[in-house]
Scaffold this motif. Structure first.
Motif, PDB file in Angstrom:
ATOM      1  N   GLN A 104       0.856  -1.182   0.000  1.00 35.31           N
ATOM      2  CA  GLN A 104       0.000   0.000   0.000  1.00 35.31           C
ATOM      3  C   GLN A 104       0.895   1.234   0.000  1.00 35.31           C
ATOM      4  O   GLN A 104       1.585   1.530   0.972  1.00 35.31           O
ATOM      5  CB  GLN A 104      -0.941  -0.002   1.200  1.00 35.31           C
ATOM      6  CG  GLN A 104      -1.949   1.130   1.158  1.00 35.31           C
ATOM      7  CD  GLN A 104      -3.358   0.672   1.469  1.00 35.31           C
ATOM      8  OE1 GLN A 104      -3.587  -0.483   1.807  1.00 35.31           O
ATOM      9  NE2 GLN A 104      -4.322   1.572   1.345  1.00 35.31           N
ATOM     10  N   ILE A 105       0.893   1.978  -1.107  1.00 36.38           N
ATOM     11  CA  ILE A 105       1.758   3.145  -1.271  1.00 36.38           C
ATOM     12  C   ILE A 105       1.203   4.330  -0.495  1.00 36.38           C
ATOM     13  O   ILE A 105       1.921   5.001   0.261  1.00 36.38           O
ATOM     14  CB  ILE A 105       1.907   3.504  -2.756  1.00 36.38           C
ATOM     15  CG1 ILE A 105       2.307   2.274  -3.582  1.00 36.38           C
ATOM     16  CG2 ILE A 105       2.911   4.639  -2.937  1.00 36.38           C
ATOM     17  CD1 ILE A 105       3.592   1.629  -3.165  1.00 36.38           C
ATOM     18  N   THR A 106      -0.079   4.599  -0.682  1.00 34.23           N
ATOM     19  CA  THR A 106      -0.780   5.660   0.042  1.00 34.23           C
ATOM     20  C   THR A 106      -2.190   5.160   0.331  1.00 34.23           C
ATOM     21  O   THR A 106      -2.546   4.028  -0.012  1.00 34.23           O
ATOM     22  CB  THR A 106      -0.863   6.954  -0.788  1.00 34.23           C
ATOM     23  OG1 THR A 106      -1.723   6.718  -1.920  1.00 34.23           O
ATOM     24  CG2 THR A 106       0.517   7.407  -1.274  1.00 34.23           C
ATOM     25  N   ALA A 107      -3.019   6.012   0.914  1.00 39.07           N
ATOM     26  CA  ALA A 107      -4.406   5.637   1.182  1.00 39.07           C
ATOM     27  C   ALA A 107      -5.193   5.429  -0.097  1.00 39.07           C
ATOM     28  O   ALA A 107      -6.265   4.805  -0.085  1.00 39.07           O
ATOM     29  CB  ALA A 107      -5.077   6.715   2.027  1.00 39.07           C
ATOM     30  N   SER A 108      -4.656   5.903  -1.228  1.00 36.77           N
ATOM     31  CA  SER A 108      -5.379   5.801  -2.487  1.00 36.77           C
ATOM     32  C   SER A 108      -4.601   5.052  -3.574  1.00 36.77           C
ATOM     33  O   SER A 108      -5.040   5.013  -4.722  1.00 36.77           O
ATOM     34  CB  SER A 108      -5.734   7.198  -3.013  1.00 36.77           C
ATOM     35  OG  SER A 108      -4.557   7.966  -3.209  1.00 36.77           O
ATOM     36  N   GLU A 109      -3.458   4.436  -3.213  1.00 37.86           N
ATOM     37  CA  GLU A 109      -2.653   3.737  -4.215  1.00 37.86           C
ATOM     38  C   GLU A 109      -2.099   2.436  -3.663  1.00 37.86           C
ATOM     39  O   GLU A 109      -1.615   2.386  -2.530  1.00 37.86           O
ATOM     40  CB  GLU A 109      -1.500   4.616  -4.709  1.00 37.86           C
ATOM     41  CG  GLU A 109      -0.703   3.990  -5.846  1.00 37.86           C
ATOM     42  CD  GLU A 109       0.296   4.947  -6.476  1.00 37.86           C
ATOM     43  OE1 GLU A 109       1.048   4.519  -7.385  1.00 37.86           O
ATOM     44  OE2 GLU A 109       0.319   6.125  -6.071  1.00 37.86           O
ATOM     45  N   LEU A 110      -2.171   1.375  -4.485  1.00 36.39           N
ATOM     46  CA  LEU A 110      -1.775   0.030  -4.087  1.00 36.39           C
ATOM     47  C   LEU A 110      -1.024  -0.621  -5.238  1.00 36.39           C
ATOM     48  O   LEU A 110      -1.459  -0.556  -6.387  1.00 36.39           O
ATOM     49  CB  LEU A 110      -3.032  -0.781  -3.746  1.00 36.39           C
ATOM     50  CG  LEU A 110      -2.901  -2.284  -3.494  1.00 36.39           C
ATOM     51  CD1 LEU A 110      -2.056  -2.559  -2.250  1.00 36.39           C
ATOM     52  CD2 LEU A 110      -4.289  -2.912  -3.352  1.00 36.39           C
ATOM     53  N   ARG A 111       0.095  -1.271  -4.907  1.00 33.58           N
ATOM     54  CA  ARG A 111       0.892  -1.941  -5.932  1.00 33.58           C
ATOM     55  C   ARG A 111       1.036  -3.418  -5.610  1.00 33.58           C
ATOM     56  O   ARG A 111       1.377  -3.791  -4.480  1.00 33.58           O
ATOM     57  CB  ARG A 111       2.276  -1.306  -6.044  1.00 33.58           C
ATOM     58  CG  ARG A 111       3.173  -1.955  -7.120  1.00 33.58           C
ATOM     59  CD  ARG A 111       4.550  -1.298  -7.174  1.00 33.58           C
ATOM     60  NE  ARG A 111       4.437   0.107  -7.486  1.00 33.58           N
ATOM     61  CZ  ARG A 111       5.003   1.084  -6.769  1.00 33.58           C
ATOM     62  NH1 ARG A 111       5.721   0.792  -5.700  1.00 33.58           N
ATOM     63  NH2 ARG A 111       4.848   2.342  -7.126  1.00 33.58           N
ATOM     64  N   PHE A 112       0.767  -4.262  -6.604  1.00 35.27           N
ATOM     65  CA  PHE A 112       0.986  -5.700  -6.486  1.00 35.27           C
ATOM     66  C   PHE A 112       2.140  -6.095  -7.411  1.00 35.27           C
ATOM     67  O   PHE A 112       2.236  -5.616  -8.544  1.00 35.27           O
ATOM     68  CB  PHE A 112      -0.263  -6.485  -6.918  1.00 35.27           C
ATOM     69  CG  PHE A 112      -1.412  -6.403  -5.964  1.00 35.27           C
ATOM     70  CD1 PHE A 112      -1.385  -7.092  -4.759  1.00 35.27           C
ATOM     71  CD2 PHE A 112      -2.545  -5.659  -6.278  1.00 35.27           C
ATOM     72  CE1 PHE A 112      -2.453  -7.044  -3.878  1.00 35.27           C
ATOM     73  CE2 PHE A 112      -3.623  -5.599  -5.405  1.00 35.27           C
ATOM     74  CZ  PHE A 112      -3.574  -6.292  -4.194  1.00 35.27           C
ATOM     75  N   THR A 113       2.996  -7.008  -6.942  1.00 32.85           N
ATOM     76  CA  THR A 113       4.084  -7.519  -7.773  1.00 32.85           C
ATOM     77  C   THR A 113       4.076  -9.043  -7.746  1.00 32.85           C
ATOM     78  O   THR A 113       3.649  -9.670  -6.774  1.00 32.85           O
ATOM     79  CB  THR A 113       5.459  -7.014  -7.299  1.00 32.85           C
ATOM     80  OG1 THR A 113       5.637  -7.375  -5.919  1.00 32.85           O
ATOM     81  CG2 THR A 113       5.564  -5.505  -7.437  1.00 32.85           C
ATOM     82  N   TYR A 114       4.567  -9.613  -8.839  1.00 25.98           N
ATOM     83  CA  TYR A 114       4.640 -11.066  -8.954  1.00 25.98           C
ATOM     84  C   TYR A 114       5.748 -11.421  -9.939  1.00 25.98           C
ATOM     85  O   TYR A 114       5.962 -10.704 -10.930  1.00 25.98           O
ATOM     86  CB  TYR A 114       3.300 -11.644  -9.443  1.00 25.98           C
ATOM     87  CG  TYR A 114       3.321 -13.133  -9.668  1.00 25.98           C
ATOM     88  CD1 TYR A 114       3.405 -14.010  -8.585  1.00 25.98           C
ATOM     89  CD2 TYR A 114       3.294 -13.663 -10.950  1.00 25.98           C
ATOM     90  CE1 TYR A 114       3.458 -15.382  -8.779  1.00 25.98           C
ATOM     91  CE2 TYR A 114       3.327 -15.037 -11.157  1.00 25.98           C
ATOM     92  CZ  TYR A 114       3.421 -15.889 -10.068  1.00 25.98           C
ATOM     93  OH  TYR A 114       3.471 -17.247 -10.267  1.00 25.98           O
ATOM     94  N   THR A 115       6.459 -12.511  -9.681  1.00 25.40           N
ATOM     95  CA  THR A 115       7.468 -13.024 -10.607  1.00 25.40           C
ATOM     96  C   THR A 115       7.033 -14.384 -11.112  1.00 25.40           C
ATOM     97  O   THR A 115       6.904 -15.336 -10.332  1.00 25.40           O
ATOM     98  CB  THR A 115       8.850 -13.120  -9.941  1.00 25.40           C
ATOM     99  OG1 THR A 115       9.286 -11.804  -9.566  1.00 25.40           O
ATOM    100  CG2 THR A 115       9.868 -13.720 -10.907  1.00 25.40           C
ATOM    101  N   ALA A 116       6.781 -14.461 -12.415  1.00 21.97           N
ATOM    102  CA  ALA A 116       6.411 -15.728 -13.061  1.00 21.97           C
ATOM    103  C   ALA A 116       7.687 -16.439 -13.494  1.00 21.97           C
ATOM    104  O   ALA A 116       8.566 -15.838 -14.108  1.00 21.97           O
ATOM    105  CB  ALA A 116       5.525 -15.457 -14.271  1.00 21.97           C
ATOM    106  N   GLN A 117       7.778 -17.706 -13.195  1.00 18.70           N
ATOM    107  CA  GLN A 117       8.991 -18.466 -13.476  1.00 18.70           C
ATOM    108  C   GLN A 117       9.019 -18.964 -14.921  1.00 18.70           C
ATOM    109  O   GLN A 117       7.980 -19.100 -15.576  1.00 18.70           O
ATOM    110  CB  GLN A 117       9.095 -19.654 -12.511  1.00 18.70           C
ATOM    111  CG  GLN A 117       9.200 -19.237 -11.045  1.00 18.70           C
ATOM    112  CD  GLN A 117      10.361 -18.302 -10.774  1.00 18.70           C
ATOM    113  OE1 GLN A 117      11.494 -18.581 -11.172  1.00 18.70           O
ATOM    114  NE2 GLN A 117      10.082 -17.188 -10.102  1.00 18.70           N
TER     115      GLN A 117
END
Length: 361
Positions: A112-125
Motif C-alpha cells: 500500500q503506497i498511500t491511502a489511495s494507491e496500491l501496488r501488487f508484484t509477482y514473478t512468473a517463473q
C-alpha cells in the motif's frame, strides 16, 4: 512469501475499493448513487478464500488480473525463440487467460503506497504454465476522486534469462460491472456507447480469424447510445454461438504499438445505469477491449453481502466486463505479434482508466 491471501482497501472522496492479493484482484468498488444509496458496483466474493475455491471450478475471474496472456490462444500453441510452445488448453480446444494456474490464481505481493494507491508484484517463473522466461510483473491500482486507474507493467528479469530470450505478455483486468449494485439483476438495460468502429471476426471456438470487421449497421454498432438488450435477443448468431457479447472491439488499429503507458488517449466507451445515475467512462492505452456480458454466469455463486438486495445469485448477464488488452491470439497472426512479444530490456505497459460519475435521475 506467504500463501495466505491478504486484503487491502483504498479510498478517495468518491470511491472505496477493496482488493485481495490472490490474483491482484479488485473485490469491491463502492460509490453513492443518485438516490444517496451506497452501492457495490462490481461482482465478486466476500472473502479471499471464495476466490481460491471458485478458481478450482467454473472460474468467473471476478476482478482478477488475467495473464501471462489473457483471452484465448488457438490450441494453446505458439512459435517463439525458435521453438514450439504448448500451454494448457482449458477452454474448448484453446487456452484461456493464462492457463489452468494463470496470474488470477497466484499470490501477489501487495504494497500500500498511500491511502489511495496500491501496488501488487509477482514473478512468473520460466516454464510456468508453459510460457518461456522469468517475468517480473506489476499491477498498480490508484483512486483519484471518481477515477480508478489500473497500470500494468512487465519485463523479463535481467539476471534470470539468457540475453536472447523472448516471451509474450498480454494482461487485463477482468472486473464485472453492474452499475445498479444488483438492484437490477442483469445489465441488459445498461446504456452503452463506444467510439470503436471495428471488431475482430471470430471462429466458432472464439479465436480471431485475423479479419477486422466494421461494426456499422450490426448488433455490434454502439456508435449511438443504446442498451445491451436488443443485441442479446436469441435470434442473433453471436447469441446462438456465444450466448451474448464476448468480442474484441478495436480502438488503436494502426501498425504502431498502442500509446505509451500513462499517456491516456480520449475516452473510448461509456456505460450508464439510468436507474442509479451511475456512469462509467473508459480510456485506455490498450489496442482494444473485450466486451463480455457475463454469458456464462449460471447462478452458481451467491452475491456479496454488499450487494442489494441481499442473498441473490449471479445469474446470466449479471455483470459486464470491459477487458482492455493487446491483440487477441496475437502470435497466430504475424501482423499482431509485436504487440505482445518482448525481449530483454523491453517493457510491456498498459494503462486503463475507469471514470465513475453520478447524475441525477
Amino acid at each position: 512469501m506467504s500463501n495466505t491471501p491478504k486484503t487491502y482497501e483504498l479510498r478517495s472522496d468518491t470511491l472505496t475499493a477493496k482488493f485481495t492479493s490472490h490474483g491482484a484482484t479488485l473485490t469491491h468498488l463502492l460509490i453513492t448513487d443518485a438516490h444517496g444509496v451506497r452501492r457495490d458496483i462490481v461482482l465478486g466474493f466476500d472473502s479471499p478464500e471464495e476466490y481460491v475455491k471458485a478458481g478450482r471450478g467454473s472460474n468467473p475471474y471476478f476482478g482478477a488480473t488475467a495473464g501471462r496472456v489473457c483471452n484465448r490462444i488457438t490450441k494453446g500453441t505458439f512459435q517463439l525463440n525458435g521453438q514450439q510452445y504448448q500451454v494448457p488448453v482449458n477452454n474448448g480446444p484453446n487456452s484461456l487467460h493464462g492457463g489452468v494456474n494463470g496470474f488470477d490464481k497466484r499470490q501477489w505481493v501487495g504494497e500500500q503506497i498511500t491511502a489511495s494507491e496500491l501496488r501488487f508484484t509477482y514473478t512468473a517463473q520460466d516454464g510456468e504454465e508453459g510460457y518461456p522466461g522469468v517475468l517480473d510483473v506489476t499491477a498498480t491500482y490508484r483512486l483519484d476522486g471518481g477515477d480508478l486507474h489500473i497500470d500494468y507493467e512487465a519485463r523479463l528479469n535481467d539476471a534470470a534469462n539468457p540475453p536472447d530470450m523472448q516471451t509474450l505478455v498480454n494482461m487485463t483486468n477482468h472486473t464485472y460491472f453492474n452499475l445498479t449494485g444488483l438492484a437490477e439483476p442483469t445489465i441488459v438495460d445498461h446504456v452503452f456507447e463506444t467510439t470503436a468502429k471495428n471488431m475482430l471476426e471470430l471462429t466458432e471456438t472464439q479465436v480471431p480469424t485475423g479479419k477486422v470487421l466494421p461494426t456499422a449497421h450490426t448488433a455490434f454498432d454502439f456508435s449511438a447510445r443504446k442498451t445491451f438488450a436488443p443485441g442479446l435477443e436469441p435470434h442473433h448468431e453471436h447469441v446462438k454461438q456465444f450466448k451474448g457479447y464476448d468480442h474484441f472491439f478495436v480502438i488503436h488499429d494502426d501498425s504502431a504499438r498502442s500509446p505509451a503507458s500513462g499517456v491516456l488517449p480520449p475516452s473510448v466507451a461509456k456505460m450508464s445505469a439510468p436507474s442509479t445515475g451511475i456512469s462509467l467512462t473508459l480510456a485506455t492505452t490498450a489496442r482494444g477491449y473485450q466486451l463480455y456480458t457475463g454469458n456464462f454466469l449460471l447462478g452458481d455463486f451467491t452475491a456479496k453481502a454488499s450487494s442489494q438486495p441481499h442473498g441473490v445469485v449471479y445469474g446470466k448477464h449479471a455483470g459486464v466486463c470491459l477487458e482492455t488488452s493487446g491483440w487477441v491470439d496475437a502470435l497466430s497472426h504475424d501482423a499482431w505479434r509485436k504487440d505482445v512479444v518482448i525481449g530483454k530490456r523491453d517493457v510491456w505497459q498498459q494503462s486503463t482508466l475507469y471514470r465513475f460519475a453520478v447524475a441525477s435521475t
